[in-house]
Design a protein around this motif. Sequence first.
Motif, PDB file in Angstrom:
ATOM      1  N   ASP A 248       2.274  -4.910 -13.090  1.00  0.00           N
ATOM      2  CA  ASP A 248       3.356  -3.971 -12.802  1.00  0.00           C
ATOM      3  C   ASP A 248       3.522  -3.808 -11.305  1.00  0.00           C
ATOM      4  O   ASP A 248       2.644  -4.149 -10.520  1.00  0.00           O
ATOM      5  N   ILE A 249       4.659  -3.259 -10.920  1.00  0.00           N
ATOM      6  CA  ILE A 249       5.004  -3.205  -9.503  1.00  0.00           C
ATOM      7  C   ILE A 249       4.083  -2.268  -8.725  1.00  0.00           C
ATOM      8  O   ILE A 249       3.885  -2.420  -7.521  1.00  0.00           O
ATOM      9  N   LYS A 250       3.454  -1.332  -9.417  1.00  0.00           N
ATOM     10  CA  LYS A 250       2.510  -0.460  -8.723  1.00  0.00           C
ATOM     11  C   LYS A 250       1.179  -1.171  -8.456  1.00  0.00           C
ATOM     12  O   LYS A 250       0.309  -0.661  -7.765  1.00  0.00           O
ATOM     13  N   VAL A 251       1.027  -2.356  -9.066  1.00  0.00           N
ATOM     14  CA  VAL A 251      -0.201  -3.156  -8.956  1.00  0.00           C
ATOM     15  C   VAL A 251      -1.426  -2.337  -9.395  1.00  0.00           C
ATOM     16  O   VAL A 251      -2.499  -2.397  -8.800  1.00  0.00           O
TER      17      VAL A 251
ATOM     18  N   GLN C  28      12.532   0.183  -7.731  1.00  0.00           N
ATOM     19  CA  GLN C  28      11.214  -0.316  -7.345  1.00  0.00           C
ATOM     20  C   GLN C  28      10.968  -0.287  -5.844  1.00  0.00           C
ATOM     21  O   GLN C  28       9.850  -0.484  -5.385  1.00  0.00           O
ATOM     22  N   ASP C  31       8.103   1.831  -4.560  1.00  0.00           N
ATOM     23  CA  ASP C  31       6.806   1.261  -4.932  1.00  0.00           C
ATOM     24  C   ASP C  31       6.477   0.075  -4.052  1.00  0.00           C
ATOM     25  O   ASP C  31       5.359  -0.098  -3.582  1.00  0.00           O
ATOM     26  N   MET C  32       7.489  -0.759  -3.848  1.00  0.00           N
ATOM     27  CA  MET C  32       7.264  -1.960  -3.049  1.00  0.00           C
ATOM     28  C   MET C  32       6.859  -1.579  -1.628  1.00  0.00           C
ATOM     29  O   MET C  32       5.929  -2.138  -1.063  1.00  0.00           O
ATOM     30  N   HIS C  35       3.281  -0.775  -0.793  1.00  0.00           N
ATOM     31  CA  HIS C  35       2.261  -1.826  -0.686  1.00  0.00           C
ATOM     32  C   HIS C  35       2.270  -2.544   0.648  1.00  0.00           C
ATOM     33  O   HIS C  35       1.330  -3.230   0.992  1.00  0.00           O
ATOM     34  N   THR C 149       4.649  -8.939  -6.198  1.00  0.00           N
ATOM     35  CA  THR C 149       3.378  -8.368  -6.670  1.00  0.00           C
ATOM     36  C   THR C 149       2.261  -9.396  -6.549  1.00  0.00           C
ATOM     37  O   THR C 149       1.138  -9.054  -6.189  1.00  0.00           O
TER      38      THR C 149
END
Lengths: 340, 283, 249
Positions: A248-251, C28, C31-32, C35, C149
């Motif tokens: 998932d994108i949250k890893v 997203q 969220d991206m 990271h 990801t």
Amino acid sequence: MDLKFLASDRVEALVSHLMHQKAVYAPQRMGRHSVALDKVTNPAAVVLDYSRTMQSVKKYFQPPRDELLKFDLTDQSFAAATVEPLDAVLLGIHSYDRAAIDRLDYNFSQGQPEKNYLKRREGVIWVGVSYEPDEFHFSGSVGIGPLETEGFDVFLSRVGGGYQVETVTEKGGEILAGFDLPQAEQGKPSPGHFHQHIFLPQARLNEVMAASYSSPVWEETAQKCVGCGSCNIVCPTCYCFNVEENVDIKVTGGTRERIWDGCMLREFTEVAGGEVFRGGLAERQRHRVLRKFKYLSDRTGHPWCVGCGRCTAYCTAGISIVSIVNRCVSDFEKHPTTAV
Amino acid sequence: MKLNELIQPQEPRDLYLPTMATLRDIKPLNALETLYTVELPGGADLGHQPGQFVEVSLFGVGEAPFSISSSPTRKGTFELGIRKVGLLTEKLAALKPGDKLGIRGPFGHGIDVERFKGKDVLVVAGGIGLVPMRSLINFVLDRRDDFGRLIICYGSRSDEELLFTEEREAWKKDPGVDFHVTVDRGSPAWAGRTGVITTLIPGLELELGKTVCCVCGPPVMYRFVLLALKSRGLSDESIYMSLERRMKCGVGKCGHCQINHSYVCQDGPVYHYPDLKSLEEAL
Amino acid sequence: MAAKPRVAIFDFTGCEGCELNQLNFENQLLDMLGHVDIVEWREAMDDRPGEYDIAFVEGSLSTPDCIKRINEIRRRAKVLVAVGACAVQGGINSMKNTRPIEEVREEVYGKDKYLFPTLPALPLSSVVKVDVNVRGCPMTQIEFLKVFTALVMGKQPVEPTSAVCVECKLKENECVYERGMICLGPVTRGGCDAQCPSVGQYCTGCRGLVPEPNLKAMEDILVTHGLSVNEAWKRLHLYNSHELEGLKS
């Protein structure tokens, strides 16, 4: 044998009757010419008179994407995917597709019996329907006629004005209970006339296919083949798969899934480091056909091809598995000693 | 017989769930290869045969087959020799002792050591083929009285790629081991023998009829080694070969490792050579 | 966890549609961004520091200046990702490669052509080492997220290589050929979930040719279906001129 009659205009009522007891999956219109199996929400949408669906019932027992487990990356824990029995009526299934499921049952039960497939297989009521062979069907050549009731609980054979209804098993009788049908008075349903034939009985094919190993037919077929893998993907007895990780994108977690794969695709035999063990399209075609007509039949006495004609009907390049096999047969008859 | 009559009813199982094992040690073997020491929960015994493999997985990265490099005689942990070539192996290389990894297996048909008892054991290993063969070698060394002579032929592309330096030194010194090593191209520092692995075979002292041979190496090696062995008079029945294919599921379902009708993850990776003769795609 | 990967985004010759698509990750994007640190992105910001862990590069290389810049980016980036058809295989721009470069230059710039040096449009991979490809015109968000990801996890993303046909068959799409249209799906890499054939269109070949394409067999398919080979080849050149020119020689 107790045979009832289902008039065409009562098919809808039968579907409703079945839907009251279990979920029903049946062929329905999709696109301009095609029919696909889908869960029934509208009884009127069910189509019993069709030549073939692009995907067989296999998709319900081994879905194209099938979750194996869920993982949590924060603590490296995992949980097995929940697999539920299909527990439904599969209505309007052709005999070759039922026969294909017998083969998959064997593949997933022999050796190491696999829960994912076998669990989903539970609770199914099979209601078959006869069909009129089109220019691609050749099930007759592998011993599966359009009226074959093997494996079904109820079987509908097309006759004038409707269907002759045969209750094959007790389960079948139970699902029909309460749905009144008159006795069938019509004559026998047509056994169907095939337009495609393999020229040799299955019992002798193993010998022929064994001798075909170095036949020029594989290279000739490869010339016409783009290697797109459609023949694998539409085959009701192909069950090869690959495994993929989705994060998932949250890893923080994700799933491990198996996805359909095919031996015609180049990466199928590729190992880390780049070695490809079946590099040419000729070798891949040979493997595909021998898997259907030799490798598994050597073991079981049954061909792993059920004659549905899908690989041929959906091959953009028009490669016909019947022509390949017949070419092997005629070569064998000319030179029976070219066995490797 | 009807197909459903061929099926023996057995309880279906979850075939794809890993056991979470712990990485105990990581030791580089050369620039590419690393030896991983792995412990199952509670130090449980893996229960493998030499020549078998396990599926190793890291969540979010993937799963791949690796041959077991340790001998079943050495309990408590097991070892995997892994070359950095793909997705998973890159990530494995970044692990530290104490990290978790998923294990399924052992899978496949390994070396039936019972059939090797009382025999002289000849191991022919090319490149990383030594990784699984080390399991057999150490098995023989640990059960020395059960076997005759141990003859090892090991070939590598270069001396930099040679594996298991310490153990090789021990084998060289061991009077009970007839150890031969060659490299295709030696560096200036290489004082040993240069040449492909097949050049080792003509000079071996072999007692025909008493010798069994196990071969493992890169795909291109098998045909040539086979010719060399046969020209020494070894019978087909005395030869075993461990083959590499893409074993994905390990349980005979996914189809990737098939050689003609044979699933390498079931019938192999170690085959008795007479059985390979009917598999045209094998060698 | 170590410091966040530093990400830079660059564009060369192209329409910037792929980059726009990156800004469209409404659900997203946060969220991206959690990271990574985005250190360079002309489309969304304007400050320019040193080295990057990941460089996403859009567009093909079509001027001597492009070559200089891509070499510089490669030097500064640990992982270089080609994003979209132009960057991956030359894309639409590479159509000019089928004609003499001077002729093209003259047609576009007329008498001023000497002010505008130009090269055949090249995929990034013909000049520098590319670590990851995100294919498509434009690239799809789903695929970009997968690659993203994977890179955040520090692993090499898997690039789909099988033909579009696989995805059509999985979705039980009626074959485009059955609808009497040319479709480049049989020789085009999938991974797009057969987007175009699924909505009644044909495959335009935007994701590039499959590895080892059997173009002779493709020609036979067109002929058997009574379709024009010339027309199909023209369409195949839309995104794949660079590779097709290479296959010719």
